[in-house]
Design a protein around this motif. Structure first.
Motif, short mmCIF file in Angstrom:
data_model
loop_
_atom_site.label_atom_id
_atom_site.label_comp_id
_atom_site.label_asym_id
_atom_site.label_seq_id
_atom_site.Cartn_x
_atom_site.Cartn_y
_atom_site.Cartn_z
N ARG A 123 0.84 -1.19 0.00
CA ARG A 123 0.00 0.00 0.00
C ARG A 123 0.88 1.25 0.00
O ARG A 123 0.89 2.02 0.95
CB ARG A 123 -0.91 -0.01 1.23
CG ARG A 123 -2.00 -1.08 1.20
CD ARG A 123 -3.05 -0.80 0.12
NE ARG A 123 -3.57 0.56 0.25
CZ ARG A 123 -4.55 0.92 1.08
NH1 ARG A 123 -5.12 0.00 1.86
NH2 ARG A 123 -4.98 2.16 1.14
N ASP A 176 0.37 3.86 -1.42
CA ASP A 176 -0.49 5.04 -1.38
C ASP A 176 -0.61 5.60 0.03
O ASP A 176 -0.95 6.78 0.20
CB ASP A 176 -1.87 4.70 -1.93
CG ASP A 176 -2.53 3.57 -1.15
OD1 ASP A 176 -3.51 3.83 -0.43
OD2 ASP A 176 -2.05 2.43 -1.22
N ASP A 232 -5.98 -8.53 -7.72
CA ASP A 232 -6.06 -7.60 -6.59
C ASP A 232 -6.36 -6.21 -7.12
O ASP A 232 -5.55 -5.28 -7.02
CB ASP A 232 -4.75 -7.64 -5.81
CG ASP A 232 -4.84 -7.04 -4.43
OD1 ASP A 232 -5.97 -6.73 -3.98
OD2 ASP A 232 -3.79 -6.87 -3.78
N THR A 233 -7.54 -6.04 -7.69
CA THR A 233 -7.83 -4.88 -8.53
C THR A 233 -7.78 -3.55 -7.77
O THR A 233 -7.27 -2.55 -8.29
CB THR A 233 -9.21 -5.03 -9.20
OG1 THR A 233 -10.19 -5.32 -8.19
CG2 THR A 233 -9.19 -6.18 -10.20
N GLU A 234 -8.29 -3.53 -6.55
CA GLU A 234 -8.29 -2.27 -5.79
C GLU A 234 -6.87 -1.83 -5.45
O GLU A 234 -6.49 -0.67 -5.64
CB GLU A 234 -9.12 -2.40 -4.51
CG GLU A 234 -9.21 -1.12 -3.72
CD GLU A 234 -10.09 -1.27 -2.49
OE1 GLU A 234 -10.09 -0.34 -1.66
OE2 GLU A 234 -10.77 -2.30 -2.35
N VAL A 235 -6.07 -2.78 -4.96
CA VAL A 235 -4.68 -2.47 -4.61
C VAL A 235 -3.88 -2.14 -5.87
O VAL A 235 -2.99 -1.28 -5.84
CB VAL A 235 -4.04 -3.64 -3.83
CG1 VAL A 235 -2.54 -3.43 -3.64
CG2 VAL A 235 -4.72 -3.78 -2.47
N ALA A 257 -5.00 -0.59 -8.51
CA ALA A 257 -5.32 0.80 -8.85
C ALA A 257 -4.56 1.77 -7.94
O ALA A 257 -4.05 2.80 -8.40
CB ALA A 257 -6.82 1.03 -8.74
N LEU A 258 -4.47 1.44 -6.66
CA LEU A 258 -3.74 2.29 -5.72
C LEU A 258 -2.25 2.32 -6.03
O LEU A 258 -1.59 3.35 -5.89
CB LEU A 258 -3.98 1.80 -4.28
CG LEU A 258 -5.40 1.95 -3.76
CD1 LEU A 258 -5.57 1.21 -2.43
CD2 LEU A 258 -5.79 3.42 -3.61
N ASN A 259 -1.70 1.19 -6.47
CA ASN A 259 -0.29 1.14 -6.83
C ASN A 259 -0.02 1.95 -8.10
O ASN A 259 1.03 2.60 -8.20
CB ASN A 259 0.17 -0.31 -7.03
CG ASN A 259 0.65 -0.95 -5.74
OD1 ASN A 259 1.83 -1.13 -5.52
ND2 ASN A 259 -0.30 -1.28 -4.87
N SER A 311 -3.99 -13.19 -6.50
CA SER A 311 -4.76 -12.36 -5.58
C SER A 311 -3.81 -11.63 -4.63
O SER A 311 -2.59 -11.64 -4.80
CB SER A 311 -5.75 -13.23 -4.80
OG SER A 311 -5.06 -14.26 -4.12
N HIS A 312 -4.36 -11.00 -3.61
CA HIS A 312 -3.57 -10.12 -2.75
C HIS A 312 -2.42 -10.83 -2.06
O HIS A 312 -1.32 -10.29 -1.94
CB HIS A 312 -4.48 -9.47 -1.71
CG HIS A 312 -3.78 -8.50 -0.80
ND1 HIS A 312 -3.19 -7.34 -1.28
CD2 HIS A 312 -3.56 -8.53 0.53
CE1 HIS A 312 -2.63 -6.69 -0.26
NE2 HIS A 312 -2.84 -7.39 0.84
#
Length: 217
Positions: A137, A139, A160-163, A165-167, A187-188
């Motif tokens: 993370r 971000d 791990d689509t949300e992470v 995007a944050l990366n 995955s995450h």
């Protein structure tokens, strides 16, 4: 020379945090693990990754960022400023360790630990030669990222689509040499067959490239 195995406290001022240090023969550098929330030096995933680094002549240091009591407090577990300061103090400890002082240093951060690693890299540009983030993370250290000088590799699972995007957002804030590697169908936690192996390949290559550069200068 045989592999050197040591279980010793990482001394941060008056605070001693448990640590495990492995130095293989002809070590090219040392990788300090910065774990995320809910993890620690005994994490099987971190220990597997450390073993992969050791096979490539990279020393590894796994240590707990918080005491057992502190680790029960969510306010501390997610306090990136505090965790980053702990990493800075651990780097200072390594600077004065007879077996580590001459080795170039890389930071391997996971989850929230990646943000703490980047905070420390920004604070110690003279010492941190490379950073790798696994499912991290970055971000959470957004304001600090433009000051990071160490070459930084971000590794994220494709699922791990949300992470992810944050990366990608964090990548834009990094001004140092940087790269984002996406492990397909992972995955995450990279629990899928072969996923963690892909992380090891990417991370090892990054550390070998940047910890060995200028080693004999």
């Amino acid at each position: 020379m045989s592999t050197l195995l040591m279980t010793e406290p990482v001394q941060l001022g008056s605070l001693a945090l448990p640590g495990d240090l492995v130095i293989p023969p002809q070590a090219l550098g040392v990788v300090m693990f910065v774990h995320g929330s809910g993890s620690g030096r005994r994490s099987p995933r971190n220990r597997w990754m450390a073993s992969a680094f050791q096979k490539h002549h990279l020393a590894t240091l796994l240590f707990d960022l918080l005491t057992e009591e502190e680790a029960q407090d969510p306010r501390l577990v997610f306090n990136i400023a505090l965790l980053g300061q702990r990493v800075v103090e651990a780097i200072h400890w390594a600077d004065h360790h007879p077996d580590l002082a001459q080795l170039r240093l890389g930071l391997f951060g996971a989850s929230t630990g990646a943000a703490a690693a980047l905070v420390a890299a920004a604070a110690r540009p003279d010492r941190v030669a490379a950073v790798v983030s696994r499912g991290g993370r970055p971000d959470l250290a957004l304001a600090t990222l433009p000051r990071v000088q160490a070459p930084t590799l971000l590794i994220v699972g494709g699922l791990d689509t949300e992470v992810l995007a944050l990366n990608r957002m964090a990548l834009r804030q990094l001004h140092a040499h940087k790269r984002l590697e996406v492990v397909p169908h992972a995955s995450h936690l990279f629990e899928e067959p072969g996923a963690l192996g892909s992380v090891a390949v990417f991370a090892t290559s990054w550390f070998e490239q940047h910890l060995c550069a200028g080693r004999h200068a």
